[in-house]
Design a protein around this motif. Sequence first.
Motif, short mmCIF file in Angstrom:
data_model
loop_
_atom_site.label_atom_id
_atom_site.label_comp_id
_atom_site.label_asym_id
_atom_site.label_seq_id
_atom_site.Cartn_x
_atom_site.Cartn_y
_atom_site.Cartn_z
N SER A 61 42.12 38.25 46.58
CA SER A 61 41.16 37.38 45.83
C SER A 61 39.68 37.61 46.28
O SER A 61 39.18 38.26 47.33
N ASP A 69 42.69 26.99 35.15
CA ASP A 69 42.15 28.64 34.96
C ASP A 69 42.32 28.91 33.53
O ASP A 69 41.80 29.81 33.27
N LYS A 86 36.42 28.60 41.52
CA LYS A 86 37.52 29.37 41.04
C LYS A 86 37.03 29.95 39.64
O LYS A 86 36.64 29.07 38.85
N ASP A 93 40.78 33.82 36.35
CA ASP A 93 41.56 34.63 37.65
C ASP A 93 42.95 34.85 37.54
O ASP A 93 43.39 36.00 37.57
#
Lengths: 336, 336
Positions: A102, A227, A237, A241
């Motif tokens: 990440s 997401d 975030k 991703d």
Amino acid sequence: MSATIHRLDNREPSLEPMLQLVAGDMNAVNQVILDRMQSQIPLIPELAGHLIAGGGKRMRPMLTLASARLIGYTGTRHHRLAASVEFIHTATLLHDDVVDGSDMRRGKRAANLIWGNPASVLVGDFLFSRSFELMVEDGSLKVLKILSNASAVIAEGEVNQLTAARRIDLGEDRYLDIINAKTAALFAAACRISAVVAERSEGEEAALDAYGRNLGIAFQLVDDAIDYVSDAGTMGKDAGDDFREGKMTLPVILAYARGDAEDRRFWKDAVEGRRASDEDFAHAIDLVRKTRSVDDTLARARHYGQRAIDAIGGFANGKAKDAMIEAVEFAVARAY
Amino acid sequence: MSATIHRLDNREPSLEPMLQLVAGDMNAVNQVILDRMQSQIPLIPELAGHLIAGGGKRMRPMLTLASARLIGYTGTRHHRLAASVEFIHTATLLHDDVVDGSDMRRGKRAANLIWGNPASVLVGDFLFSRSFELMVEDGSLKVLKILSNASAVIAEGEVNQLTAARRIDLGEDRYLDIINAKTAALFAAACRISAVVAERSEGEEAALDAYGRNLGIAFQLVDDAIDYVSDAGTMGKDAGDDFREGKMTLPVILAYARGDAEDRRFWKDAVEGRRASDEDFAHAIDLVRKTRSVDDTLARARHYGQRAIDAIGGFANGKAKDAMIEAVEFAVARAY
């Protein structure tokens, strides 16, 4: 769109009531966390502090504290144990970032990018050991059993996820097995241990476990949905991703199942790493909308959220219960 | 050359007597290990089995079993705990290989090269959690305290070693701190827990702890010496591995301290990664010989070995004690 749970007032659901409910206890927990992440080796508090001090909602220790309030526990043993739960979680995050490669975590650069993978692995190990030291200090074998089992289940779930990586045929059931293990198990344990230290019945333990487990599943489902909808910055975030990493999450599973042959080819390519451009992500969003896959991922989340709320139905009404219900509503409403 | 400890017969010291002493118990321990490394997720027993089934002397569980014999413990609780100790050790090895980027482990390809770093990190976490589950099943909070503390100390030692990496000015004291934490702490705990399950005195616990700790230091010192003398294959480790990785071990510390300005420049360059060819290693061997650094590393090992032997002097003479003494002699004689 709204959650199936309707509030009497018109206020948006918020974590605020739960944060207020546990504020005093959380100060004590934070003190334990800060004390016990110390070490003679400066890199340890430095790296651990980057993640621990650097935000995150302390969702899991908060659940331990709220559960204790719900059942009227008035001692302080849960402070140490809540810190122990947070250490397990932090260790998991450090190792996850190494596993996933990440870039970002909680809106900051991931620790492994700053200090390297070796440091993240080893400081994770340290925090994990420290979490057991805290449990041993508390001295309840039952709590030790619950949390050592949760830890094994989490690791097993992570390996399961790893072997499932980039497999377009994963299916909803195995996906649920994975999030049950890697997310919901610790939520469940965090809630259950409060009933243990308060010496409540098996039934009350099980009810708190069910609250935490279902909330954990809902939480992860919404995270996976986000997401495919959110702007960069939500939960630290970036949108896309998961897509770019070829992660198998429920929006993908549903979009694949509901798509035509061409769509399926696209998803297979994406999950196997052959489509990760911005245009590909834009196309993915289109497909996910067309198949209502995000909406239905969120509908699944509301199902588990409702189960979480009903699981604690038998406890006395009051501030703690209201806060715990609203926390669920907040969790399932995050994506809107 | 010979160890400072002289045997009456002329036989080379061997691990054989200890292996025979604990053979029956070790079968039981192996059964626990095999049972408890299982999982629904096939990658877990596959990867764990590569390392666990694939050799290694089971030194640490063997010490738990031998210590139990020494003090006349006749129960079976130590079988599960010896397996727990081996799981902690295996988890550490899996993570170490990720941290060091090792090629070989126990004469086989390192697991992370076959299954990747993510799998090694996560299966390590699983084994670590499993080790705590085994301790919890045994139910002794005292054992849990000893082993959770040892785990934290190991992780701390590994981070210490990481931050000390490639620092030519490390010094013998900090090096000893590191091997005390990363190797000797688990040797000590492995021995001590037998006295706990047998409910012996603090004094007997401490004596076994001292035996394990000093043996662990001796063991690591010899391991570090071997890198500068042995042929490929010894301990599944290639000679020169430590040198090529720029690892700060006692032979280097002594050769640096005792060398002239040119030698010191060479060692600094080597440790900082600028000299890692076969010619460089050949030169390192010359310098180490010239300064008697391997010989004196082994002399230090004999010192700790002698302390290990004297630590158990107060226990009754007999087969167990003889085997434990000979195991130390074997450990310090390995490099000859």
